[in-house]
Design a protein around this motif. Structure first.
Motif, PDB file in Angstrom:
ATOM      1  N   GLU A 116      64.331  51.306  46.179  1.00  0.00           N
ATOM      2  CA  GLU A 116      63.529  50.154  46.583  1.00  0.00           C
ATOM      3  C   GLU A 116      64.425  48.977  46.942  1.00  0.00           C
ATOM      4  O   GLU A 116      65.456  48.746  46.304  1.00  0.00           O
ATOM      5  N   ARG A 117      64.024  48.230  47.968  1.00  0.00           N
ATOM      6  CA  ARG A 117      64.797  47.054  48.373  1.00  0.00           C
ATOM      7  C   ARG A 117      65.063  46.138  47.174  1.00  0.00           C
ATOM      8  O   ARG A 117      66.175  45.643  46.981  1.00  0.00           O
ATOM      9  N   ASP A 118      64.027  45.888  46.406  1.00  0.00           N
ATOM     10  CA  ASP A 118      64.132  44.985  45.272  1.00  0.00           C
ATOM     11  C   ASP A 118      65.206  45.455  44.297  1.00  0.00           C
ATOM     12  O   ASP A 118      66.004  44.661  43.789  1.00  0.00           O
ATOM     13  N   SER A 119      65.253  46.737  44.049  1.00  0.00           N
ATOM     14  CA  SER A 119      66.230  47.295  43.115  1.00  0.00           C
ATOM     15  C   SER A 119      67.645  47.194  43.661  1.00  0.00           C
ATOM     16  O   SER A 119      68.600  46.972  42.903  1.00  0.00           O
ATOM     17  N   ILE A 120      67.784  47.378  44.962  1.00  0.00           N
ATOM     18  CA  ILE A 120      69.116  47.238  45.571  1.00  0.00           C
ATOM     19  C   ILE A 120      69.660  45.837  45.326  1.00  0.00           C
ATOM     20  O   ILE A 120      70.816  45.655  44.891  1.00  0.00           O
ATOM     21  N   TYR A 121      68.840  44.824  45.584  1.00  0.00           N
ATOM     22  CA  TYR A 121      69.319  43.450  45.414  1.00  0.00           C
ATOM     23  C   TYR A 121      69.510  43.104  43.939  1.00  0.00           C
ATOM     24  O   TYR A 121      70.356  42.261  43.608  1.00  0.00           O
ATOM     25  N   ASN A 122      68.776  43.761  43.035  1.00  0.00           N
ATOM     26  CA  ASN A 122      69.021  43.556  41.609  1.00  0.00           C
ATOM     27  C   ASN A 122      70.418  44.030  41.220  1.00  0.00           C
ATOM     28  O   ASN A 122      71.114  43.387  40.418  1.00  0.00           O
ATOM     29  N   ILE A 123      70.850  45.152  41.769  1.00  0.00           N
ATOM     30  CA  ILE A 123      72.194  45.661  41.498  1.00  0.00           C
ATOM     31  C   ILE A 123      73.249  44.721  42.079  1.00  0.00           C
ATOM     32  O   ILE A 123      74.210  44.339  41.406  1.00  0.00           O
ATOM     33  N   LEU A 124      73.049  44.333  43.333  1.00  0.00           N
ATOM     34  CA  LEU A 124      74.041  43.487  44.007  1.00  0.00           C
ATOM     35  C   LEU A 124      74.158  42.110  43.355  1.00  0.00           C
ATOM     36  O   LEU A 124      75.235  41.502  43.360  1.00  0.00           O
ATOM     37  N   ALA A 125      73.058  41.617  42.813  1.00  0.00           N
ATOM     38  CA  ALA A 125      73.062  40.269  42.234  1.00  0.00           C
ATOM     39  C   ALA A 125      74.055  40.130  41.091  1.00  0.00           C
ATOM     40  O   ALA A 125      74.501  39.016  40.774  1.00  0.00           O
ATOM     41  N   ALA A 126      74.425  41.240  40.445  1.00  0.00           N
ATOM     42  CA  ALA A 126      75.368  41.191  39.334  1.00  0.00           C
ATOM     43  C   ALA A 126      76.811  41.046  39.798  1.00  0.00           C
ATOM     44  O   ALA A 126      77.707  40.814  38.965  1.00  0.00           O
ATOM     45  N   ASP A 127      77.047  41.179  41.086  1.00  0.00           N
ATOM     46  CA  ASP A 127      78.414  41.112  41.628  1.00  0.00           C
ATOM     47  C   ASP A 127      78.736  39.675  42.028  1.00  0.00           C
ATOM     48  O   ASP A 127      78.063  39.114  42.904  1.00  0.00           O
ATOM     49  N   PRO A 128      79.765  39.054  41.432  1.00  0.00           N
ATOM     50  CA  PRO A 128      80.093  37.668  41.782  1.00  0.00           C
ATOM     51  C   PRO A 128      80.560  37.488  43.225  1.00  0.00           C
ATOM     52  O   PRO A 128      80.576  36.367  43.727  1.00  0.00           O
ATOM     53  N   LEU A 129      80.929  38.574  43.895  1.00  0.00           N
ATOM     54  CA  LEU A 129      81.330  38.467  45.294  1.00  0.00           C
ATOM     55  C   LEU A 129      80.148  38.538  46.255  1.00  0.00           C
ATOM     56  O   LEU A 129      80.292  38.235  47.443  1.00  0.00           O
ATOM     57  N   PHE A 130      79.000  38.965  45.760  1.00  0.00           N
ATOM     58  CA  PHE A 130      77.826  39.084  46.620  1.00  0.00           C
ATOM     59  C   PHE A 130      77.207  37.704  46.827  1.00  0.00           C
ATOM     60  O   PHE A 130      76.867  37.014  45.868  1.00  0.00           O
ATOM     61  N   VAL A 131      77.039  37.297  48.081  1.00  0.00           N
ATOM     62  CA  VAL A 131      76.544  35.954  48.384  1.00  0.00           C
ATOM     63  C   VAL A 131      75.111  35.957  48.896  1.00  0.00           C
ATOM     64  O   VAL A 131      74.593  34.923  49.300  1.00  0.00           O
ATOM     65  N   GLY A 132      74.461  37.117  48.885  1.00  0.00           N
ATOM     66  CA  GLY A 132      73.096  37.196  49.385  1.00  0.00           C
ATOM     67  C   GLY A 132      72.073  37.012  48.280  1.00  0.00           C
ATOM     68  O   GLY A 132      72.391  36.663  47.143  1.00  0.00           O
ATOM     69  N   GLU A 133      70.829  37.289  48.617  1.00  0.00           N
ATOM     70  CA  GLU A 133      69.733  37.186  47.653  1.00  0.00           C
ATOM     71  C   GLU A 133      68.523  37.942  48.189  1.00  0.00           C
ATOM     72  O   GLU A 133      68.487  38.359  49.351  1.00  0.00           O
ATOM     73  N   LYS A 134      67.506  38.096  47.355  1.00  0.00           N
ATOM     74  CA  LYS A 134      66.277  38.750  47.787  1.00  0.00           C
ATOM     75  C   LYS A 134      65.532  37.914  48.815  1.00  0.00           C
ATOM     76  O   LYS A 134      64.885  38.445  49.711  1.00  0.00           O
ATOM     77  N   GLY A 135      65.605  36.613  48.683  1.00  0.00           N
ATOM     78  CA  GLY A 135      64.879  35.728  49.576  1.00  0.00           C
ATOM     79  C   GLY A 135      63.459  35.492  49.107  1.00  0.00           C
ATOM     80  O   GLY A 135      63.016  36.034  48.089  1.00  0.00           O
ATOM     81  N   PRO A 136      62.705  34.681  49.823  1.00  0.00           N
ATOM     82  CA  PRO A 136      61.342  34.330  49.416  1.00  0.00           C
ATOM     83  C   PRO A 136      60.444  35.566  49.303  1.00  0.00           C
ATOM     84  O   PRO A 136      60.408  36.407  50.206  1.00  0.00           O
ATOM     85  N   GLU A 137      59.703  35.652  48.217  1.00  0.00           N
ATOM     86  CA  GLU A 137      58.855  36.820  47.977  1.00  0.00           C
ATOM     87  C   GLU A 137      57.730  36.951  48.996  1.00  0.00           C
ATOM     88  O   GLU A 137      57.251  38.059  49.262  1.00  0.00           O
ATOM     89  N   GLU A 138      57.306  35.815  49.549  1.00  0.00           N
ATOM     90  CA  GLU A 138      56.175  35.861  50.476  1.00  0.00           C
ATOM     91  C   GLU A 138      56.551  36.388  51.856  1.00  0.00           C
ATOM     92  O   GLU A 138      55.682  36.668  52.680  1.00  0.00           O
ATOM     93  N   LEU A 139      57.845  36.548  52.135  1.00  0.00           N
ATOM     94  CA  LEU A 139      58.274  37.011  53.450  1.00  0.00           C
ATOM     95  C   LEU A 139      58.276  38.535  53.523  1.00  0.00           C
ATOM     96  O   LEU A 139      58.420  39.224  52.525  1.00  0.00           O
ATOM     97  N   GLN A 140      58.144  39.021  54.745  1.00  0.00           N
ATOM     98  CA  GLN A 140      58.222  40.451  54.974  1.00  0.00           C
ATOM     99  C   GLN A 140      59.609  40.947  54.586  1.00  0.00           C
ATOM    100  O   GLN A 140      60.630  40.337  54.901  1.00  0.00           O
ATOM    101  N   GLY A 141      59.670  42.081  53.894  1.00  0.00           N
ATOM    102  CA  GLY A 141      60.949  42.676  53.576  1.00  0.00           C
ATOM    103  C   GLY A 141      61.656  42.002  52.425  1.00  0.00           C
ATOM    104  O   GLY A 141      61.058  41.285  51.612  1.00  0.00           O
ATOM    105  N   CYS A 142      62.950  42.221  52.361  1.00  0.00           N
ATOM    106  CA  CYS A 142      63.771  41.703  51.267  1.00  0.00           C
ATOM    107  C   CYS A 142      65.161  41.417  51.825  1.00  0.00           C
ATOM    108  O   CYS A 142      65.695  42.200  52.615  1.00  0.00           O
TER     109      CYS A 142
END
Length: 488
Positions: A116-142
Motif C-alpha cells: 500500500e502507498r501509505d505503508s511505503i511512506y511509513n517505511i521511508l519516513a523513518a529514514d533521515p535522508l528521505f525528504v518526502g511525505e505522504k502529503g494531504p490525505e484529501e488528495l488523490q494518491g499518496c
C-alpha cells in the motif's frame, strides 16, 4: 548512516501556515550551493529483491551518484515492483545511506501492487535522508508534496520541486488505460503556486515537477521534431487517454519550467510544449524492459534564473546534454559549423532597405510581383512608412554577435518573412499567415559582425514583423537596434 544537520528554517515555518500549503516537514535542508542545485532522477528501478537480475542496481546507481554528487535524488516511480516489497524498500534506503544524499520518492503504477502507498511512506519516513511525505490525505494518491530549495546565502525560498502521484490505472469506466493527475491535485498545486508567488513579491519561483506517468502532451513532443534523445517507444507513449489539464495550469501559474517522468523505459527524450520542458528520465533498473544503458537524468538549476541544464548520466559517461529554455544541445555546440565573422568595420548603426509595392501572396512572388518604390536606411527592421497593404521589404544589415555561441532567431510575421545569416536561410516563416505563427532557427556564429538579411511581404489585413534572438547566455529578447550596423 551519514547524519545531516537538523535545521528548522523560519521561512518554512511561515510558509506552512498558508492555506492548503503542505511543504515537506523533513529536517533535511535543501539549499543552492555556489549558485547551483543538482538533481539526479532515477526512474523505473523495478527492484526485485530476490532476483539476481536486480543485483547490479546499487553499484550502477552509486557509480552515477559518485560522479555527479547531486544535492538531491528524486525517484519517479516503479521503484520496488516485486515482493517482498519491504525488503526492497530497505534495499533502496541502504543504497541511499551509502550515497549519503537526500532523496524523494513519487509513486508509479506498479509500486502499490506489492505494498500500500501509505505503508511505503511509513517505511521511508523513518529514514533521515528521505525528504518526502505522504502529503494531504484529501488528495488523490499518496506522496503529493513540495520541496522548497533555499537560496545560497539567505533563508528565502529560491526554487521549488513539486512531487506528485500520477496514479496507476483509470478509475473511469468509459476511459481505458492509465490514470492521470486529478483535479484536486491540480487545485492543490495552483494554491501552493499562488502562495509562493505571493511570498516572492508576485514573481513565480522557478519550479520543476516530478511524477511517473507522462501527460498527453508528451505525445505531441514524440510526434514532431521538437525532441532530443531516444524515442524507441514510437507512438506507444504510455500517457492517459484523457487530459486533466495539469500542463495548462502550469502555464497559467507560470512557475513550472519542466516536467520529469518515467514509465516508458525506452524513452529518454526531452522537448518543449509551450515553453515547458517535457522530459523522460533514463530507465534505472535491470528488471525493467528496454536495452538502453541504465542510469539517471541529471538536472542542474541555476540560482535566480529560469534556466536549467540536463543530461543523461550512466557509469559509462554523460550524453544528451540539453540547455533549457533555449533547447540548444551540447551536440549543437560541439558539432555545428560556426560561421566566421566578416573582416569588416562598421560604426554606423542601422539597416539598409529596398521597399516594393505589389501583390505578394507568397515568398515566391518576391520581388518580381511588385515594383521597387524606394530604398534607404532605417534604425531597425521597421515597417513604418509602408502602404496599408500589398508591399514588401528587403532588409540588409550587419549584426554584431557578442560571443561565439549557437544562437536562436525567432521570427513573428504577418504575412510572411525569411531570415538569412551570412547568406544561409536560418528561419523560414514565409507562408502567408497571421501573426500567431512563430518560426525559429539555430545558427552557430563566431564573435563579430555577420550579414543579416530579412525578406518580408504583406498581402492584406494587418502587418507585423518582430525578430527575437537568444543563446545560452542571452535571454530571449527583441533584436536590439544597437546590434545592427551598416557596412562602411
Amino acid at each position: 548512516m551519514k547524519k545531516l544537520a537538523i535545521i528548522i528554517l523560519a521561512a518554512l515555518c511561515v510558509c506552512s501556515c498558508a492555506s492548503n500549503h503542505t511543504p515537506t516537514d523533513s529536517a533535511v535542508e535543501l539549499r543552492f550551493k555556489d549558485g547551483k542545485f543538482k538533481i539526479a532522477q532515477f526512474t523505473d528501478i523495478h527492484l526485485n529483491p530476490e532476483d539476481p537480475k536486480s543485483g547490479p542496481v546499487a553499484d550502477t546507481l552509486l557509480a552515477v551518484l559518485e560522479r555527479e554528487r547531486p544535492n538531491l535524488v528524486v525517484m519517479t516511480g516503479d521503484i520496488v515492483t516485486h515482493r517482498p516489497a519491504e525488503k526492497g524498500w530497505r534495499y533502496i534506503m541502504d543504497m541511499m545511506a551509502k550515497a549519503g544524499i537526500p532523496y524523494a520518492v513519487t509513486m508509479g503504477n506498479h509500486d502499490p501492487e506489492n505494498m500500500e502507498r501509505d505503508s511505503i511512506y511509513n517505511i521511508l519516513a523513518a529514514d533521515p535522508l528521505f525528504v518526502g511525505e505522504k502529503g494531504p490525505e484529501e488528495l488523490q494518491g499518496c506522496g503529493n508534496y513540495i520541496l522548497p530549495i533555499m537560496a545560497s546565502d539567505t533563508d528565502k525560498v529560491s526554487a521549488l520541486i513539486y512531487c506528485m502521484d500520477s496514479g496507476d490505472y483509470s478509475d473511469v469506466e468509459a476511459v481505458k488505460g492509465y490514470a492521470w493527475i486529478k483535479q484536486n491535485q491540480i487545485e492543490w498545486y495552483r494554491n501552493n503556486s499562488k502562495h509562493y508567488t505571493a511570498q516572492n513579491g508576485g514573481e513565480p519561483l522557478p519550479a520543476l515537477a516530478f511524477f511517473h506517468i507522462a501527460t498527453p502532451e508528451f505525445r505531441d513532443i514524440n510526434e514532431n521534431t521538437n525532441m532530443y534523445g531516444c524515442n524507441k517507444e514510437g507512438s506507444g507513449v504510455g500517457a492517459p487517454e484523457v487530459n486533466s489539464g495539469f500542463l495548462l495550469s502550469c502555464l497559467e501559474m507560470g512557475d513550472v519550467m519542466g516536467m520529469f517522468v518515467g514509465h516508458d523505459h525506452n524513452n529518454d527524450y526531452i522537448g518543449q510544449a509551450h515553453g515547458i520542458a517535457l522530459a523522460y528520465g533514463r530507465v534505472s533498473g535491470f528488471n525493467a524492459y528496454g536495452d538502453m544503458p541504465r542510469g539517471a537524468r541529471i538536472i542542474e538549476l541555476t540560482e535566480g534564473k529560469r534556466t536549467f541544464d540536463t543530461w543523461i548520466s550512466t557509469p559509462a559517461g554523460v550524453e544528451l546534454t540539453y540547455y533549457y529554455p533555449t533547447g540548444i544541445t551540447l551536440n549543437d555546440l560541439n558539432n555545428s559549423k560556426y560561421l566566421p565573422a566578416r573582416d569588416i568595420s562598421a560604426s554606423k548603426q542601422g539597416v539598409n532597405y529596398i521597399y516594393y509595392e505589389g501583390t505578394y501572396k507568397n515568398m515566391k512572388d518576391f520581388p518580381q510581383a511588385g515594383k521597387k518604390v524606394k530604398e534607404g536606411t532605417k534604425t531597425c527592421f521597421s515597417l513604418e512608412g509602408a502602404a496599408e497593404d500589398h508591399f514588401a521589404y528587403d532588409f540588409n544589415a550587419l549584426i554584431n554577435i557578442p560571443e561565439k555561441d549557437v544562437y536562436i532567431f525567432h521570427l513573428t510575421c504577418d504575412d510572411g518573412a525569411q531570415l538569412y545569416i551570412d547568406g544561409e536561410l536560418v528561419v523560414d516563416n514565409g507562408e502567408a499567415h497571421s501573426a500567431d505563427k512563430v518560426a525559429s532557427g539555430k545558427v552557430a556564429l563566431e564573435k563579430g559582425l555577420h550579414d543579416i538579411r530579412v525578406v518580408y511581404y504583406e498581402n492584406y489585413m494587418g502587418e507585423v514583423l518582430n525578430i527575437e534572438i537568444e543563446s545560452r547566455n542571452m535571454a530571449r529578447q527583441s533584436l536590439a537596434d544597437n546590434m545592427l550596423f551598416i557596412a562602411e
